[in-house]
Design a protein around this motif. Structure first.
Motif, PDB file in Angstrom:
ATOM      1  N   ASN A 119     -16.471 -85.737 -20.297  1.00 43.33           N
ATOM      2  CA  ASN A 119     -17.382 -84.878 -19.795  1.00 43.33           C
ATOM      3  C   ASN A 119     -18.714 -85.173 -20.099  1.00 43.33           C
ATOM      4  N   SER A 120     -19.745 -84.510 -19.080  1.00 43.38           N
ATOM      5  CA  SER A 120     -21.152 -84.435 -19.325  1.00 43.38           C
ATOM      6  C   SER A 120     -21.809 -83.433 -20.362  1.00 43.38           C
ATOM      7  N   ALA A 121     -20.679 -82.772 -20.987  1.00 43.12           N
ATOM      8  CA  ALA A 121     -21.150 -81.723 -21.290  1.00 43.12           C
ATOM      9  C   ALA A 121     -21.785 -81.876 -22.908  1.00 43.12           C
ATOM     10  N   GLY A 158     -27.117 -76.256 -24.697  1.00 42.61           N
ATOM     11  CA  GLY A 158     -26.464 -75.900 -23.422  1.00 42.61           C
ATOM     12  C   GLY A 158     -26.692 -77.027 -22.405  1.00 42.61           C
ATOM     13  N   ALA A 159     -26.350 -76.693 -21.120  1.00 44.86           N
ATOM     14  CA  ALA A 159     -26.389 -77.590 -20.142  1.00 44.86           C
ATOM     15  C   ALA A 159     -27.868 -77.973 -19.599  1.00 44.86           C
ATOM     16  N   THR A 160     -28.636 -76.920 -19.517  1.00 46.95           N
ATOM     17  CA  THR A 160     -29.757 -76.746 -18.887  1.00 46.95           C
ATOM     18  C   THR A 160     -30.830 -77.837 -19.433  1.00 46.95           C
ATOM     19  N   ALA A 208     -24.444 -65.285 -20.437  1.00 54.17           N
ATOM     20  CA  ALA A 208     -25.176 -66.304 -19.945  1.00 54.17           C
ATOM     21  C   ALA A 208     -24.721 -67.695 -20.623  1.00 54.17           C
ATOM     22  N   THR A 209     -23.441 -67.646 -20.915  1.00 55.11           N
ATOM     23  CA  THR A 209     -22.833 -68.697 -21.812  1.00 55.11           C
ATOM     24  C   THR A 209     -22.508 -70.033 -21.151  1.00 55.11           C
ATOM     25  N   GLY A 210     -22.880 -70.275 -19.721  1.00 56.72           N
ATOM     26  CA  GLY A 210     -22.678 -71.438 -19.213  1.00 56.72           C
ATOM     27  C   GLY A 210     -21.322 -71.918 -18.940  1.00 56.72           C
ATOM     28  N   PRO A 260     -24.638 -89.933 -19.776  1.00 57.02           N
ATOM     29  CA  PRO A 260     -23.699 -90.806 -18.777  1.00 57.02           C
ATOM     30  C   PRO A 260     -23.627 -90.523 -17.264  1.00 57.02           C
ATOM     31  N   ILE A 261     -24.396 -89.369 -17.130  1.00 59.27           N
ATOM     32  CA  ILE A 261     -24.738 -89.294 -15.684  1.00 59.27           C
ATOM     33  C   ILE A 261     -26.058 -89.488 -15.208  1.00 59.27           C
ATOM     34  N   MET A 262     -26.845 -90.547 -15.764  1.00 56.70           N
ATOM     35  CA  MET A 262     -27.894 -90.969 -15.402  1.00 56.70           C
ATOM     36  C   MET A 262     -27.994 -91.648 -14.144  1.00 56.70           C
ATOM     37  N   ILE A 267     -28.426 -60.473 -24.546  1.00 55.65           N
ATOM     38  CA  ILE A 267     -28.116 -61.589 -23.731  1.00 55.65           C
ATOM     39  C   ILE A 267     -27.528 -62.570 -24.459  1.00 55.65           C
ATOM     40  N   ILE A 268     -26.297 -63.057 -24.076  1.00 60.74           N
ATOM     41  CA  ILE A 268     -25.407 -64.085 -24.955  1.00 60.74           C
ATOM     42  C   ILE A 268     -25.683 -65.484 -24.216  1.00 60.74           C
ATOM     43  N   GLY A 269     -26.342 -66.351 -24.892  1.00 56.66           N
ATOM     44  CA  GLY A 269     -26.630 -67.777 -24.519  1.00 56.66           C
ATOM     45  C   GLY A 269     -28.076 -67.685 -23.889  1.00 56.66           C
ATOM     46  N   SER A 270     -28.790 -68.822 -24.378  1.00 53.89           N
ATOM     47  CA  SER A 270     -30.195 -69.023 -23.963  1.00 53.89           C
ATOM     48  C   SER A 270     -30.518 -70.402 -23.155  1.00 53.89           C
ATOM     49  N   GLY A 271     -29.445 -70.620 -22.071  1.00 55.97           N
ATOM     50  CA  GLY A 271     -30.025 -72.046 -21.457  1.00 55.97           C
ATOM     51  C   GLY A 271     -30.819 -71.370 -20.423  1.00 55.97           C
ATOM     52  N   GLY A 272     -30.899 -71.951 -19.277  1.00 57.20           N
ATOM     53  CA  GLY A 272     -31.865 -71.593 -18.329  1.00 57.20           C
ATOM     54  C   GLY A 272     -31.757 -70.104 -17.771  1.00 57.20           C
ATOM     55  N   ALA A 273     -30.368 -69.860 -17.547  1.00 56.08           N
ATOM     56  CA  ALA A 273     -30.201 -68.410 -16.971  1.00 56.08           C
ATOM     57  C   ALA A 273     -30.356 -67.228 -17.969  1.00 56.08           C
ATOM     58  N   GLY A 274     -29.955 -67.426 -19.143  1.00 58.70           N
ATOM     59  CA  GLY A 274     -30.307 -66.729 -20.506  1.00 58.70           C
ATOM     60  C   GLY A 274     -31.635 -66.393 -20.522  1.00 58.70           C
ATOM     61  N   MET A 275     -32.605 -67.521 -20.611  1.00 54.93           N
ATOM     62  CA  MET A 275     -33.857 -67.150 -20.767  1.00 54.93           C
ATOM     63  C   MET A 275     -34.703 -66.649 -19.532  1.00 54.93           C
ATOM     64  N   GLN A 325     -30.986 -83.309 -15.180  1.00 51.21           N
ATOM     65  CA  GLN A 325     -31.530 -84.549 -14.850  1.00 51.21           C
ATOM     66  C   GLN A 325     -32.650 -84.461 -14.017  1.00 51.21           C
ATOM     67  N   MET A 326     -32.280 -84.114 -12.955  1.00 52.06           N
ATOM     68  CA  MET A 326     -33.212 -84.374 -11.869  1.00 52.06           C
ATOM     69  C   MET A 326     -33.403 -83.170 -10.898  1.00 52.06           C
ATOM     70  N   THR A 327     -32.117 -82.710 -10.157  1.00 54.65           N
ATOM     71  CA  THR A 327     -32.403 -81.918  -8.712  1.00 54.65           C
ATOM     72  C   THR A 327     -32.517 -80.542  -9.034  1.00 54.65           C
ATOM     73  N   VAL A 328     -33.398 -79.810  -8.320  1.00 54.71           N
ATOM     74  CA  VAL A 328     -33.266 -78.453  -7.967  1.00 54.71           C
ATOM     75  C   VAL A 328     -33.409 -78.154  -6.670  1.00 54.71           C
ATOM     76  N   GLY A 382     -25.988 -67.589 -14.276  1.00 52.21           N
ATOM     77  CA  GLY A 382     -26.125 -68.701 -14.379  1.00 52.21           C
ATOM     78  C   GLY A 382     -24.631 -69.457 -13.922  1.00 52.21           C
ATOM     79  N   GLU A 383     -24.313 -70.586 -14.701  1.00 51.11           N
ATOM     80  CA  GLU A 383     -22.853 -71.235 -14.540  1.00 51.11           C
ATOM     81  C   GLU A 383     -21.682 -70.378 -14.584  1.00 51.11           C
ATOM     82  N   ALA A 384     -22.134 -69.229 -15.638  1.00 49.86           N
ATOM     83  CA  ALA A 384     -20.801 -68.565 -15.919  1.00 49.86           C
ATOM     84  C   ALA A 384     -20.582 -67.415 -14.904  1.00 49.86           C
TER      85      ALA A 384
HETATM   86  C1  LIG Z   1     -26.066 -83.797 -18.241  1.00 47.03           C
HETATM   87  C2  LIG Z   1     -26.056 -82.715 -17.041  1.00 47.03           C
HETATM   88  C3  LIG Z   1     -26.940 -82.727 -16.139  1.00 47.03           C
HETATM   89  C4  LIG Z   1     -27.175 -81.998 -15.036  1.00 47.03           C
HETATM   90  N1  LIG Z   1     -28.037 -82.165 -14.027  1.00 47.03           N
HETATM   91  C5  LIG Z   1     -28.118 -81.162 -12.941  1.00 47.03           C
HETATM   92  C6  LIG Z   1     -29.135 -81.504 -12.267  1.00 47.03           C
HETATM   93  O1  LIG Z   1     -29.763 -82.533 -11.958  1.00 47.03           O
HETATM   94  N2  LIG Z   1     -29.367 -80.436 -11.161  1.00 47.03           N
HETATM   95  C7  LIG Z   1     -28.545 -78.979 -11.327  1.00 47.03           C
HETATM   96  O2  LIG Z   1     -28.730 -78.244 -10.442  1.00 47.03           O
HETATM   97  N3  LIG Z   1     -27.648 -78.887 -12.203  1.00 47.03           N
HETATM   98  C8  LIG Z   1     -27.502 -80.037 -13.177  1.00 47.03           C
HETATM   99  N4  LIG Z   1     -26.679 -79.852 -14.288  1.00 47.03           N
HETATM  100  C9  LIG Z   1     -25.775 -78.502 -14.293  1.00 47.03           C
HETATM  101  C10 LIG Z   1     -26.834 -77.500 -14.734  1.00 47.03           C
HETATM  102  O3  LIG Z   1     -27.513 -77.886 -15.752  1.00 47.03           O
HETATM  103  C11 LIG Z   1     -26.095 -76.383 -15.459  1.00 47.03           C
HETATM  104  O4  LIG Z   1     -25.169 -75.539 -14.551  1.00 47.03           O
HETATM  105  C12 LIG Z   1     -26.942 -75.039 -15.893  1.00 47.03           C
HETATM  106  O5  LIG Z   1     -28.067 -75.592 -16.677  1.00 47.03           O
HETATM  107  C13 LIG Z   1     -26.317 -73.861 -16.706  1.00 47.03           C
HETATM  108  O6  LIG Z   1     -27.321 -73.187 -17.019  1.00 47.03           O
HETATM  109  P1  LIG Z   1     -26.703 -71.790 -18.054  1.00 47.03           P
HETATM  110  O7  LIG Z   1     -28.123 -71.121 -18.413  1.00 47.03           O
HETATM  111  O8  LIG Z   1     -26.075 -71.197 -17.198  1.00 47.03           O
HETATM  112  O9  LIG Z   1     -25.825 -72.527 -19.196  1.00 47.03           O
HETATM  113  P2  LIG Z   1     -26.324 -73.551 -20.419  1.00 47.03           P
HETATM  114  O10 LIG Z   1     -27.782 -74.055 -20.112  1.00 47.03           O
HETATM  115  O11 LIG Z   1     -25.404 -74.378 -20.561  1.00 47.03           O
HETATM  116  O12 LIG Z   1     -26.412 -72.290 -21.658  1.00 47.03           O
HETATM  117  C14 LIG Z   1     -25.751 -71.773 -22.133  1.00 47.03           C
HETATM  118  C15 LIG Z   1     -25.834 -71.243 -23.499  1.00 47.03           C
HETATM  119  O13 LIG Z   1     -24.773 -70.525 -24.102  1.00 47.03           O
HETATM  120  C16 LIG Z   1     -24.690 -70.794 -25.537  1.00 47.03           C
HETATM  121  N5  LIG Z   1     -23.267 -69.988 -25.720  1.00 47.03           N
HETATM  122  C17 LIG Z   1     -22.256 -70.603 -25.253  1.00 47.03           C
HETATM  123  N6  LIG Z   1     -21.215 -69.663 -25.867  1.00 47.03           N
HETATM  124  C18 LIG Z   1     -21.788 -68.927 -26.742  1.00 47.03           C
HETATM  125  C19 LIG Z   1     -21.443 -67.879 -27.451  1.00 47.03           C
HETATM  126  N7  LIG Z   1     -20.042 -67.413 -27.833  1.00 47.03           N
HETATM  127  N8  LIG Z   1     -22.323 -67.074 -28.374  1.00 47.03           N
HETATM  128  C20 LIG Z   1     -23.511 -67.419 -28.169  1.00 47.03           C
HETATM  129  N9  LIG Z   1     -24.005 -68.299 -27.542  1.00 47.03           N
HETATM  130  C21 LIG Z   1     -23.434 -69.131 -26.864  1.00 47.03           C
HETATM  131  C22 LIG Z   1     -24.664 -72.256 -25.423  1.00 47.03           C
HETATM  132  O14 LIG Z   1     -25.079 -72.630 -27.005  1.00 47.03           O
HETATM  133  C23 LIG Z   1     -25.828 -72.558 -24.500  1.00 47.03           C
HETATM  134  O15 LIG Z   1     -27.056 -72.666 -25.260  1.00 47.03           O
HETATM  135  C24 LIG Z   1     -26.411 -80.804 -15.324  1.00 47.03           C
HETATM  136  C25 LIG Z   1     -25.421 -80.561 -16.353  1.00 47.03           C
HETATM  137  C26 LIG Z   1     -25.347 -81.424 -17.379  1.00 47.03           C
HETATM  138  C27 LIG Z   1     -24.294 -81.293 -18.302  1.00 47.03           C
END
Ligand SMILES: Cc1cc2nc3c(=O)[nH]c(=O)nc-3n(C[C@H](O)[C@H](O)[C@H](O)COP(=O)(O)OP(=O)(O)OC[C@H]3O[C@@H](n4cnc5c(N)ncnc54)[C@H](O)[C@@H]3O)c2cc1C
Length: 564
Positions: free
Chosen positions: A205-207, A44-46, A194-196, A249-251, A11-19, A50-53, A374-376
């Motif tokens: 950006n908010s990233a 990552g973004a997870t 699961a790289t977002g 910035p998106i508070m 699993i490449i990436g450990s945001g919410g989707a990866g975990m 901020q708030m909404t699910v 996830g976002e990927a």
């Molecule tokens: C500031 C902010 C506020 C937000 N608020 C909300 C909200 O209130 N409600 C809502 O529904 N959504 C919100 N979002 C959107 C939401 O948070 C994301 O879409 C979601 O968390 C993405 O999760 P993910 O697990 O797909 O990716 P991420 O959580 O982004 O995790 C991706 C992971 O992949 C890793 N990665 C990337 N490339 C590589 C690589 N080449 N090798 C190894 N690892 C890699 C990164 O380091 C990262 O840890 C918000 C986003 C931001 C930025």
């Protein structure tokens, strides 16, 4: 020296989707390698969310996943992959309860979960933990679950640079260990991207820095298809002025959920109603519509002093502000911001990507043994995402991708030693380039400017062609950019690999945006205003050698009775 690892599920990436994927795959008996280019479970973004699910748990008022699906399809402006969106909306409630069981601590009013009404939803549908704390609480809960499984190995600081194929299917990856500067080969029976998202490709950006579209580039180079790449969501009310430090910035989003607020132009007049989207002091306008309205006001010379819009809470009594946001009001005061006496300036910033890897209903990409989550994943939100759908997506799609990948654990472990070699050579070559000149970090800043100027929310054919030319010129410099040589924690080397990915992903966005001669959702063409029904297609992207190939694909729909 090259390290070698093998696993059932990578699993490449450990945001919410990866975990979530790791937990599901491990729960189904697979050995899992969960890696991240930053710190596992804390990047990552997870963790920033901020708030909404969004989930039709119906705790505040009666609800049904079909209503959620209807709103998601409407927001996506007719391009939503409906089977994927159905999976998202139908399974989101069970994930909310699973997270509750795991101890996330959703906010409650008395004996029920509190839900807020976010723009584009037809009712109070979004649960949350606390102001600015939903992301951290979500990430913490999932980290705790991940730790319970002995069959999940976690590795931080590992940047996956390329996927490796065997017999036409994904068979693992090659990675660079940032901490040691060493290359790593990872054989895997199934791989999950699961790289977002990609929003750090834009200069506003908010990233966090690690959201540069790596997964899209990894998939594309390996032969997988992408979909809807032209749809980059801009968050309309990103903070612009006055200067504010230590805050997100998106508070202002949660402020608007709780208190409404008034969005005003430079003349301090409400304006969204002039673009067919009245607000009346509530927070109801979808992100694409608000972004459009703000940009148009600025263009017409009616912007705020720094080129955005005013957001005012001046009409709200201080006691109400404090009741809603307590200590945050003091933090704002430290920044010289008194919301009872002044409006702040806001403007759109890159926030989320609706496009991504093209998958089927099991989240398998078009490349065998490669999954996305996830976002990927592209398609589930069409041309515009509803607030709150992204975190639900990490839960629902995370679980599904993990389960789908684990089902391949019975297959033979691929032998990728030979196939990995060309990618190891790229790491060796890139790690060995000392010298002067423009650094990868500086080149990345140039790319962000190109994207912001010509591939932002407002596009023209001339601008998109200019962007493609500028990207080609930048790409030509890539092989020469100095990385400072092999060493531990070499950020220039990490940025070089990030830029390599951004360059290809940026081309997919600009190419798809140039082809789509209409305005729809997050894609607005100044030279082609208005939605054109003839464009009710998804665009699919493939890489052919170094060329981007685009083709149209029918939007996947549900049968009418499945929507009723
Ligand atoms: C500031 C902010 C506020 C937000 N608020 C909300 C909200 O209130 N409600 C809502 O529904 N959504 C919100 N979002 C959107 C939401 O948070 C994301 O879409 C979601 O968390 C993405 O999760 P993910 O697990 O797909 O990716 P991420 O959580 O982004 O995790 C991706 C992971 O992949 C890793 N990665 C990337 N490339 C590589 C690589 N080449 N090798 C190894 N690892 C890699 C990164 O380091 C990262 O840890 C918000 C986003 C931001 C930025």
């Amino acid at each position: 020296m090259v390290q070698y690892l093998e696993t059932d599920v990578l699993i490449i990436g450990s945001g919410g989707a990866g975990m979530y994927a790791a937990i599901a795959a491990a729960d189904h008996g697979a050995n899992v390698l969960l890696l991240d280019k930053s710190i596992v479970g804390r990047s990552g973004a997870t963790i920033m969310a901020q708030m909404t699910v969004a989930a039709a748990v119906g705790e505040e008022e009666p609800d049904d996943w079909r209503f959620h699906l209807k709103d998601t399809i409407a927001a996506g402006r007719d391009l939503v992959d409906e089977p994927l969106a159905k999976i998202l909306c139908q399974r989101a409630p069970e994930k909310i309860w699973q997270m509750e069981e795991w101890g996330v601590g959703w906010a409650r009013s008395g004996n029920h979960l509190t839900q807020v009404h976010a723009p584009g939803h037809d009712r109070k549908r979004c649960v949350y933990v606390d102001f600015l704390n939903t992301g951290p609480a979500t990430a913490r809960t999932l980290r705790n679950q991940v730790r319970k499984f002995d069959n999940i190995r976690r590795v931080s600081d590992l940047i996956v640079t390329d996927l490796v194929l065997q017999d036409g299917r994904a068979a693992g990856a090659v990675a660079l260990h940032l901490e040691t500067g060493q290359a790593v080969t990872i054989a895997a029976k199934a791989t999950v991207i699961a790289t977002g998202g990609l929003t750090s490709m834009y200069n506003r950006n908010s990233a966090s820095a690690n959201m540069g579209g790596d997964g899209y580039a990894l998939g594309l180079r390996a032969g997988a298809e992408l979909i809807d790449m032209e749809f980059v969501q801009f968050f309309p009310i990103g903070h612009l002025a006055p200067r504010m430090t230590g805050m997100d910035p998106i508070m202002w989003d949660p402020f608007r959920y709780k208190l409404g607020g008034r969005l005003l132009n430079g003349k301090k007049e409400e304006f969204t109603q002039n673009y067919g989207a009245p607000e009346d002091g509530k927070y109801v306008v979808t992100r694409d519509a608000a972004t459009y309205a703000i940009f148009k006001e600025v263009e017409a010379g009616r912007g705020s002093p720094h080129g955005g819009a005013w957001l005012s809470f001046e009409h709200i009594p201080e006691a109400d502000l404090r009741a809603a946001f307590g200590p945050v009001i003091d933090k704002l005061a430290n920044n010289g911001i008194d919301l009872t006496k002044m409006a702040i300036e806001v403007a759109p910033i890159a926030h989320y990507h609706m496009g991504g890897l093209r998958t089927d209903d099991s989240l398998a990409t078009t490349l065998p043994h490669l999954f996305a989550t996830g976002e990927a994943v592209g398609g589930a939100n069409g041309a515009n995402r509803l607030s709150g759908n992204a975190i639900s997506e990490t839960f629902v799609f995370g679980e599904l991708a993990g389960r789908s990948a684990a089902a391949l654990s019975h297959s033979a472990m691929p032998d990728i030693h030979h196939a990995a070699q060309p990618f190891l050579d790229i790491i060796a070559e890139a790690s060995n380039r000392a010298g002067g000149g423009m650094t990868p970090t500086a080149a990345t800043a140039s790319l962000q400017t190109i994207m912001a100027e010509d591939v932002g929310p407002f596009r023209t054919a001339d601008g998109l062609r200019r962007a493609l030319d500028n990207l080609a010129q930048l790409a030509a410099t890539l092989p020469e950019l100095p990385t400072g040589g092999a060493m531990a924690f070499n950020q220039q080397l990490a940025d070089w690999f990030g830029l390599r990915n951004m360059l290809v992903v940026a081309r997919t966005i600009a190419t798809a945006a140039l082809a789509r001669t209409e305005s729809r959702g997050a894609h607005q063409r100044e030279d082609h205003p208005g939605l054109d029904q003839a464009w009710t297609y998804n665009q699919v992207v493939r890489l052919d050698g170094d060329d981007i190939r685009l083709f149209r694909s029918e939007v996947r729909r549900l049968a009418q009775e499945e929507l009723a």
